[in-house]
Design a protein around this motif. Sequence first.
Motif, short mmCIF file in Angstrom:
data_model
loop_
_atom_site.label_atom_id
_atom_site.label_comp_id
_atom_site.label_asym_id
_atom_site.label_seq_id
_atom_site.Cartn_x
_atom_site.Cartn_y
_atom_site.Cartn_z
N ILE A 34 0.85 -1.19 0.00
CA ILE A 34 0.00 0.00 0.00
C ILE A 34 0.89 1.24 0.00
CG2 ILE A 34 -1.71 1.31 1.31
CD1 ILE A 34 -2.72 -1.36 2.43
N GLN A 35 0.67 2.11 -0.97
CA GLN A 35 1.47 3.32 -1.10
C GLN A 35 0.81 4.48 -0.34
OE1 GLN A 35 4.46 3.43 -2.64
NE2 GLN A 35 4.25 1.23 -3.03
N ALA A 36 1.56 5.14 0.51
CA ALA A 36 1.02 6.27 1.26
C ALA A 36 0.80 7.47 0.34
CB ALA A 36 1.99 6.66 2.38
N THR A 37 -0.28 8.18 0.56
CA THR A 37 -0.59 9.38 -0.24
C THR A 37 -0.85 10.55 0.70
OG1 THR A 37 -2.93 8.76 -0.31
CG2 THR A 37 -1.55 8.04 -2.15
N ASN A 38 -0.77 11.75 0.15
CA ASN A 38 -1.01 12.95 0.96
C ASN A 38 -2.46 13.01 1.43
OD1 ASN A 38 1.59 13.88 0.68
ND2 ASN A 38 1.13 15.04 -1.19
N ILE A 39 -2.65 13.45 2.65
CA ILE A 39 -3.99 13.62 3.21
C ILE A 39 -4.26 15.11 3.34
CG2 ILE A 39 -5.48 13.18 5.19
CD1 ILE A 39 -3.86 10.68 5.73
N SER A 40 -5.40 15.52 2.80
CA SER A 40 -5.73 16.95 2.84
C SER A 40 -6.08 17.39 4.27
CB SER A 40 -6.90 17.23 1.90
OG SER A 40 -7.30 18.58 2.01
N LYS A 41 -5.64 18.58 4.61
CA LYS A 41 -5.98 19.14 5.93
C LYS A 41 -7.26 19.97 5.87
CE LYS A 41 -3.02 23.20 5.23
NZ LYS A 41 -1.84 23.96 5.76
N PHE A 42 -7.83 20.08 4.64
CA PHE A 42 -9.04 20.88 4.46
C PHE A 42 -10.28 20.01 4.52
CE2 PHE A 42 -5.59 23.05 2.22
CZ PHE A 42 -5.61 24.28 2.85
N GLN A 43 -11.38 20.65 4.89
CA GLN A 43 -12.63 19.93 5.10
C GLN A 43 -13.15 19.36 3.78
OE1 GLN A 43 -15.62 22.34 6.96
NE2 GLN A 43 -17.28 20.90 6.59
N SER A 44 -13.71 18.15 3.88
CA SER A 44 -14.35 17.53 2.70
C SER A 44 -15.79 17.98 2.61
CB SER A 44 -14.28 16.02 2.79
OG SER A 44 -15.03 15.55 3.89
N SER A 45 -16.33 17.88 1.40
CA SER A 45 -17.74 18.24 1.16
C SER A 45 -18.44 17.08 0.50
CB SER A 45 -17.83 19.48 0.27
OG SER A 45 -17.16 20.58 0.86
N LYS A 46 -19.72 16.94 0.78
CA LYS A 46 -20.51 15.87 0.18
C LYS A 46 -21.63 16.47 -0.64
CE LYS A 46 -19.48 12.58 3.89
NZ LYS A 46 -20.03 11.68 4.93
N ARG A 47 -21.89 15.85 -1.75
CA ARG A 47 -22.93 16.36 -2.64
C ARG A 47 -23.62 15.18 -3.31
NH1 ARG A 47 -23.67 21.30 -5.08
NH2 ARG A 47 -22.88 21.98 -3.07
N ASP A 48 -24.96 15.16 -3.25
CA ASP A 48 -25.75 14.12 -3.93
C ASP A 48 -26.13 14.60 -5.31
OD1 ASP A 48 -25.51 12.60 -1.71
OD2 ASP A 48 -27.57 12.85 -1.01
N LEU A 49 -26.05 13.67 -6.27
CA LEU A 49 -26.43 13.98 -7.65
C LEU A 49 -27.42 12.92 -8.11
CD1 LEU A 49 -26.07 15.52 -10.34
CD2 LEU A 49 -24.20 13.96 -10.88
N SER A 50 -28.65 13.37 -8.43
CA SER A 50 -29.69 12.44 -8.90
C SER A 50 -29.85 12.62 -10.41
CB SER A 50 -31.02 12.72 -8.19
OG SER A 50 -30.92 12.45 -6.81
N ILE A 51 -29.75 11.50 -11.12
CA ILE A 51 -29.86 11.54 -12.58
C ILE A 51 -30.90 10.54 -13.05
CG2 ILE A 51 -27.49 12.30 -12.98
CD1 ILE A 51 -26.70 9.44 -13.42
N ILE A 52 -31.49 10.82 -14.19
CA ILE A 52 -32.47 9.92 -14.81
C ILE A 52 -31.74 9.11 -15.88
CG2 ILE A 52 -34.60 9.73 -16.13
CD1 ILE A 52 -35.01 10.72 -13.31
N ALA A 53 -31.85 7.78 -15.78
CA ALA A 53 -31.16 6.90 -16.73
C ALA A 53 -32.07 5.74 -17.11
CB ALA A 53 -29.87 6.36 -16.11
N PRO A 54 -31.92 5.17 -18.31
CA PRO A 54 -32.71 4.00 -18.71
C PRO A 54 -32.45 2.83 -17.75
CG PRO A 54 -31.59 4.95 -20.60
CD PRO A 54 -31.03 5.63 -19.40
N LYS A 55 -33.50 2.04 -17.51
CA LYS A 55 -33.37 0.91 -16.61
C LYS A 55 -32.35 -0.12 -17.11
CE LYS A 55 -38.00 1.15 -14.57
NZ LYS A 55 -39.29 0.44 -14.36
N ASN A 56 -32.20 -0.20 -18.42
CA ASN A 56 -31.28 -1.21 -18.96
C ASN A 56 -29.83 -0.70 -19.04
OD1 ASN A 56 -31.49 0.60 -21.03
ND2 ASN A 56 -32.22 -0.85 -22.57
N LEU A 57 -29.56 0.52 -18.56
CA LEU A 57 -28.20 1.05 -18.58
C LEU A 57 -27.45 0.57 -17.33
CD1 LEU A 57 -26.04 2.94 -19.82
CD2 LEU A 57 -27.02 4.78 -18.42
#
Length: 773
Positions: free
Chosen positions: A675-698
């Motif tokens: 496992i390779q270590a990566t930088n961790i941000s010191k700034f706050q994360s944000s969450k956002r929901d995205l609702s999309i319309i898609a065909p049922k067979n997609l």
Amino acid sequence: MIVTRNWLQEFINISNISTKSICKALNSIGLEVDSVEKIFIPNGVVVGKVLSCEKHPNADKLSVCQVDIGSQTVQIVCGAKNVAQGQFVPVATIDTVLDKDFKIKKAKLRGVESIGMICSSTEIGLPKLNDGILELDNSIGKLIVGKELNEYSILNFETIEIELTANRGDCLSINGIARELGTYFNIPLHKYESNVISNDIGIGQVLDIKCDNNIDANLIYKVAEITDFKLPLIFRIRASIININKNTDIETIVAYATHATGVLLNVYSKEVTTNKKNIASLKVTKDKNGFDIVTGKIPLSTVGIEAGHILKENDTVIIEANYTNPEALAQKVFDTKQKTGDIYYKASRGSEPNLEIGIEYLASAISSLGGTIFNGSEQYVEDVNENTLAVNLNNVNSIIGQNIPKEKIIEILSSLGFLVKNSGNNVISITVPNFRHDIKNIADITEEIVRIIGIDNIKAKPLVIEEKNRINSTSQKIKLNNKIRAKAISNNFFETITYVFAQRDLLEKYNFEVVANNKDIINPITKELNSFRTTLALNLVQAVSHNEKQGFKSIAFFESGIIFDKNRSEFKNIGFIFSGEKEAESVQNNGKPENINFFQFAQKITNCVGEFELEPMQKITNKFIHPYQNANILINKKCVGTIYKLHPSVAEDFDISNNTFIAEIDFNKISDDLIQATNISKFQSSKRDLSIIAPKNLEYRKIRNIIENLNIKEIKQFNLVDIYTDEKLENNESLTIKFVLQSLDKTLEEDDINKVIDTVLAELNTELNIGIR
């Protein structure tokens, strides 16, 4: 030694290998390439048909020909003596450049217009075949008037000249070179099928041979009627390229077959052998120096020293295949100072001892080209003693300075024609083929191994004494196996160990692959263990069945073991099975534990082998798999195994819970990267929901791939968290995706977040024509 690509192609499939790769391979295995020459017919030279040929009105040595070249009929003045009506000929059309200073133009010769030129072989880049024009035939392919000659691939020669050392007489043939390339590229040689057409007259009615018992040579004789025999163009071109064109067609085809197969072939005219009963009579005896000689009315040949002679073109001839031990022959020539002919070059270096392939190749060629073969053959052949060596592989690796796997050594030697048997204690017994008279000891065997592996692949290293590094691929696999075992046990799986055998009837019943009959177990332990297993799933299900009968309600097993394919090749898989309740009865679940479901089982497998992705199966390959709860397991976008619910009918057959899940993974494809270590941000994360319309067979997989391919560094994670559908959406559904957004440089503001979401929406709309709800 000269070979051409299209001639090699008749012995081995090299259509997907470049000439450059072939030359590199030959150099690597010790067959040094001296030169490569390409023969390519110029553009503008087409197939023409001579419709008429009349004498030139103003010149005795010229002819005026009307030639059909497909697009038109042109008039060509030709000076060749052999031009005639009805011939198919190469025609250089107007503006064709045959040489840098030779461009075809319209001309008048002695007052008669000439549009183009009927060419000889040398004028279009081929070797010289005669003193006149080149007459084409169907041996190059179907002759189509107007077709460019360079479109006939068989005429585009790539010639490779190889410098051979004196000990490699086995490579003085197309067959020998093909055998070496087959070993290097791991390609099988084409199986030769004899197509000799014989008449009803037995060879004994036309040939009588008296052979002394003390001769050293092996000999086979056949008789052929060659009155209607004619050598096609492609044979004559190849013979000219390798400089074996003779005075007659029959002598040329004999030399051709020798070059192709490596068997020394000879031909005698019946006229110089016939006795008073009109039967060909030959005597094979010793001369005063101890050489085998063949005589008829006159001395005909000294076997391995000097070839015979043909006196008449349209005649019945006797064909001879011969082999003499090259070392004994060379020593005798040295001792007696015997004068030698051209044939001695091949005989003294070691010709092909399998006379059958040579004489059958020649007989097939003669009978397919208008000749007739008399039925049967006369053979004077004794088995040649084969040299057998006992070789210790530790000594071989010591000489090489590098450890070569035993299986690799056996594979190399077997493909080179050696018969290899395992004698135990890392010793193998090697029977040297008769065509490799130069192999005498372990050093020669080692040289064969090194040249096929490639000297460049043998690591150069100084002589040092150091502790051996015991970390290798095998130890790494053992370490990974132990790591997975520990994780599986911590996730409440019990390890099970079963036989590598299974019941063949059950494998076939549930549509699993089975080992081919000729490679399966001959004497099985029991009927229930009568075949090599091709899956771990059957053994795991049987183990669950046995434990469920003991009253267990929650059963979880894993097994790491060997399976086989239909060719009995081994593979290592790891399998998991979970059946029934996901946990034991306890106060926390009020004594009523729930059954495990598909995603809970998948999470347990993730805990054991690491992160992976799932995609729906496109094809169900066996009857164990539930048609609606199944998936392929992907690691780094590559399928490494399967996960599925056990089909209810199968669960009923084995009397186990309907709630049984199975996963089977290719062990060697499980990643064990650090496992390779990566930088961790010191700034706050944000969450956002995205609702999309898609065909049922997609498939959601397509949406996920598009978002991943955007490589937006602010998107740290995104997951499908909700699927909603109702009648208003008809054939569509609403998908809610939760994004976790974070920057390494700053706290993201609303504009930054909207910019990321807009980028995602724009790409989804462009690629899949879907958008927000």
